[in-house]
Design a protein around this motif. Structure first.
Motif, PDB file in Angstrom:
ATOM      1  N   LEU A   1      42.542 -15.512  33.551  1.00 51.20           N
ATOM      2  CA  LEU A   1      42.499 -14.800  32.275  1.00 51.20           C
ATOM      3  C   LEU A   1      41.088 -14.839  31.723  1.00 51.20           C
ATOM      4  O   LEU A   1      40.310 -15.735  32.044  1.00 51.20           O
ATOM      5  CB  LEU A   1      43.440 -15.451  31.261  1.00 51.20           C
ATOM      6  N   LYS A   2      40.759 -13.873  30.900  1.00 51.11           N
ATOM      7  CA  LYS A   2      39.508 -13.936  30.153  1.00 51.11           C
ATOM      8  C   LYS A   2      39.816 -13.737  28.669  1.00 51.11           C
ATOM      9  O   LYS A   2      40.762 -13.047  28.310  1.00 51.11           O
ATOM     10  CB  LYS A   2      38.506 -12.874  30.630  1.00 51.11           C
ATOM     11  N   ARG A   3      39.017 -14.395  27.847  1.00 55.96           N
ATOM     12  CA  ARG A   3      39.153 -14.208  26.403  1.00 55.96           C
ATOM     13  C   ARG A   3      38.313 -13.012  25.974  1.00 55.96           C
ATOM     14  O   ARG A   3      37.173 -12.858  26.396  1.00 55.96           O
ATOM     15  CB  ARG A   3      38.711 -15.455  25.651  1.00 55.96           C
TER      16      ARG A   3
ATOM     17  N   ASP B   1      46.943 -15.900  21.585  1.00 50.99           N
ATOM     18  CA  ASP B   1      45.968 -15.040  20.947  1.00 50.99           C
ATOM     19  C   ASP B   1      45.700 -15.556  19.531  1.00 50.99           C
ATOM     20  O   ASP B   1      46.533 -16.246  18.928  1.00 50.99           O
ATOM     21  CB  ASP B   1      46.476 -13.595  20.880  1.00 50.99           C
TER      22      ASP B   1
ATOM     23  N   ARG C   1      41.872 -12.302  22.192  1.00 51.24           N
ATOM     24  CA  ARG C   1      43.089 -12.214  22.972  1.00 51.24           C
ATOM     25  C   ARG C   1      42.795 -12.581  24.416  1.00 51.24           C
ATOM     26  O   ARG C   1      41.658 -12.467  24.882  1.00 51.24           O
ATOM     27  CB  ARG C   1      43.694 -10.810  22.900  1.00 51.24           C
ATOM     28  N   TRP C   2      43.832 -13.025  25.107  1.00 45.96           N
ATOM     29  CA  TRP C   2      43.729 -13.376  26.514  1.00 45.96           C
ATOM     30  C   TRP C   2      44.120 -12.161  27.348  1.00 45.96           C
ATOM     31  O   TRP C   2      45.220 -11.639  27.208  1.00 45.96           O
ATOM     32  CB  TRP C   2      44.648 -14.553  26.841  1.00 45.96           C
TER      33      TRP C   2
ATOM     34  N   ARG D   1      50.785 -21.039  30.317  1.00 44.75           N
ATOM     35  CA  ARG D   1      50.601 -19.725  29.680  1.00 44.75           C
ATOM     36  C   ARG D   1      51.041 -19.739  28.230  1.00 44.75           C
ATOM     37  O   ARG D   1      50.407 -19.090  27.370  1.00 44.75           O
ATOM     38  CB  ARG D   1      51.381 -18.647  30.460  1.00 44.75           C
TER      39      ARG D   1
ATOM     40  N   LEU E   1      48.321 -20.740  25.784  1.00 41.34           N
ATOM     41  CA  LEU E   1      47.149 -19.871  25.631  1.00 41.34           C
ATOM     42  C   LEU E   1      47.517 -18.733  24.686  1.00 41.34           C
ATOM     43  O   LEU E   1      47.971 -17.668  25.100  1.00 41.34           O
ATOM     44  CB  LEU E   1      46.702 -19.344  26.995  1.00 41.34           C
TER      45      LEU E   1
ATOM     46  N   ALA F   1      44.693 -20.135  33.128  1.00 41.23           N
ATOM     47  CA  ALA F   1      43.495 -19.711  32.392  1.00 41.23           C
ATOM     48  C   ALA F   1      42.384 -19.241  33.323  1.00 41.23           C
ATOM     49  O   ALA F   1      41.521 -18.452  32.913  1.00 41.23           O
ATOM     50  CB  ALA F   1      42.989 -20.851  31.515  1.00 41.23           C
TER      51      ALA F   1
END
Length: 425
Positions: A380-382, A95, A109-110, A90, A93, A377
């Motif tokens: 999560l989505k970008r 922003d 951003r995630w 995490r 990953l 990931a």
């Protein structure tokens, strides 16, 4: 690996069976899930008490801690290592925000998914390790609602609540998972996607029916990967221990009759020694039946030189790749397609299965060429961000208009142009 190709007729039958189950659940909902569970698993579930109560999860944890504290300690050690690795993921990953010349910014951003369904395989065995591997990355990602499903066994054969192994229940309690349902197979994935949870993504490995259900659900919800029957490719040289290699192959083969376990080496005496070890160990194994099926259908001992071994590994893109060779680091740059690589003789794949850190939910069936292991990931989505100052819009509008008009999208150009026309520096 042409020799490991799945039977075409079996694949067609699997697709048809799964399509029928998904259609039933989409049309009828939970009653169809229960009907298919009774038909396929021989378990009749009560819809009024379907969700396993938190009290039952906590009771299993307390009971395990009392009866087998050493096993509970092992469970907690595994959970801690998986969580530590996920938290490390995490932090990587981050922003992104880039400044524009006139004061605006662009970036991304995630964002955590809102809901996720996790599939914990059952049937032949139960996997609290997979429960931890799927739940922990979702928790670290910040998923608000995590729903677990796992196949049941008849109450008469298993002393757990709802036909679920007590160790799985204890693991759920230790993880803080509060939603766990005792059904599996394609019908469980259909319920996660079409039913009340209507999850954003389903994750977790399973048999060919589970993998096919995920394939058919693409577009309805997200999936982590097509994680079907497990695969292992071992590349070894003459310095490797035949007994270690044999047990590594058996560790994969015991999962499922469809599991693939392959050893490649240029050393003929090593291959012959491993073959002898396999014969002795299979004959004495309590899991002999499944080992004979999987090794008979998908087990291979292959003699090949280094270049051929690398080409084979790259073409197959196996779920697991062990490098039991003298200088594994020299091989590593050439081996990019496998799902997970286990580097050196000490790095048995079994350590990866039980929580060394990296996730054991991995893509199979050559999808590791383009799909990554399950991780934070996955949940999560970008999300792209565009924050323009009026001066940025005015500066960009002329060339945006020209490009839009060249593509015949006149209103795109006019939309940009209005921003420029109303900007007064």
């Amino acid at each position: 690996m042409a020799g490991l190709a799945r039977n075409g007729e079996t694949e067609a039958d699997t697709r048809a069976a799964v399509a029928a189950i998904l259609a039933d659940v989409r049309r009828e909902g939970l009653p169809a899930v229960l009907a298919w569970t009774e038909r396929l698993d021989g378990v009749r579930l009560d819809p009024a008490t379907l969700r396993i109560p938190e009290a039952a999860l906590q009771e299993a944890r307390v009971d395990l801690d009392r009866r087998r504290p050493e096993l509970m300690d092992a469970l907690r050690e595994m959970i801690a290592r998986i969580r530590r690795f996920a938290e490390g993921q995490r932090t990587c990953l981050r922003d992104l925000e880039l400044a524009l010349p006139e004061g605006g910014t662009v970036g991304e951003r995630w964002c955590p998914l809102r809901t996720a369904g996790v599939y914990i395989p059952g049937g032949r065995a139960f996997y609290p390790s997979t429960l931890a591997m799927t739940v922990i990355p979702a928790q670290v990602a910040g998923v608000a609602r995590i729903v677990g499903v796992t196949p049941p066994k008849p109450q008469s054969t298993l002393p757990g609540a709802w036909g679920v192994d007590p160790l799985v229940l204890a693991c759920a309690a230790e993880l803080g998972l509060t939603e766990l349902y005792p059904f599996g197979g394609a019908q469980a994935l259909a319920w996660l996607a079409f039913g009340e949870p209507a999850v954003d993504l389903v994750a977790g490995p399973g048999n060919r029916f589970v993998a096919e259900a995920k394939r058919q659900l693409i577009g309805t919800c997200g999936i982590d990967a097509l994680a079907g029957p497990t695969e292992l490719l071992v590349i070894a040289d003459g310095g490797a221990d035949p007994a270690w290699l044999a047990e590594d192959l058996l560790a994969q083969a015991e999962h499922d009759p469809d599991a693939a376990a392959v050893l490649v080496s240029a050393d003929r005496p090593l291959l012959e020694a491993v073959g002898r070890e396999l014969e002795v160990r299979v004959a004495a194994s309590p899991r002999r039946a499944v080992l004979e099926q999987s090794l008979g259908a998908h087990g291979r001992l292959v003699r090949a030189d280094r270049a051929t071994a690398i080409a084979l590994a790259q073409a197959w893109a196996p779920e697991h790749l062990e490098l039991c060779v003298e200088d594994p680091e020299a091989w590593l740059p050439f081996l990019t397609t496998a799902g997970a690589v286990f580097i050196g003789n000490a790095s048995a794949e079994a350590f990866g299965d039980y929580g060394a850190g990296p996730n054991h939910v991995l893509p199979t069936d050559r999808s590791a060429r383009h799909t990554s292991p399950l991780g934070v990931a996955t949940f999560l989505k970008r999300q792209s961000l565009l924050r323009l100052a009026p001066a940025d819009a005015a500066a960009m509008a002329p060339w945006v208009q020209r490009l839009a008009e060249a593509e015949g999208l006149v209103h795109h150009g006019r939309s940009a142009g209005l921003r420029a026309a109303h900007h007064h520096p």
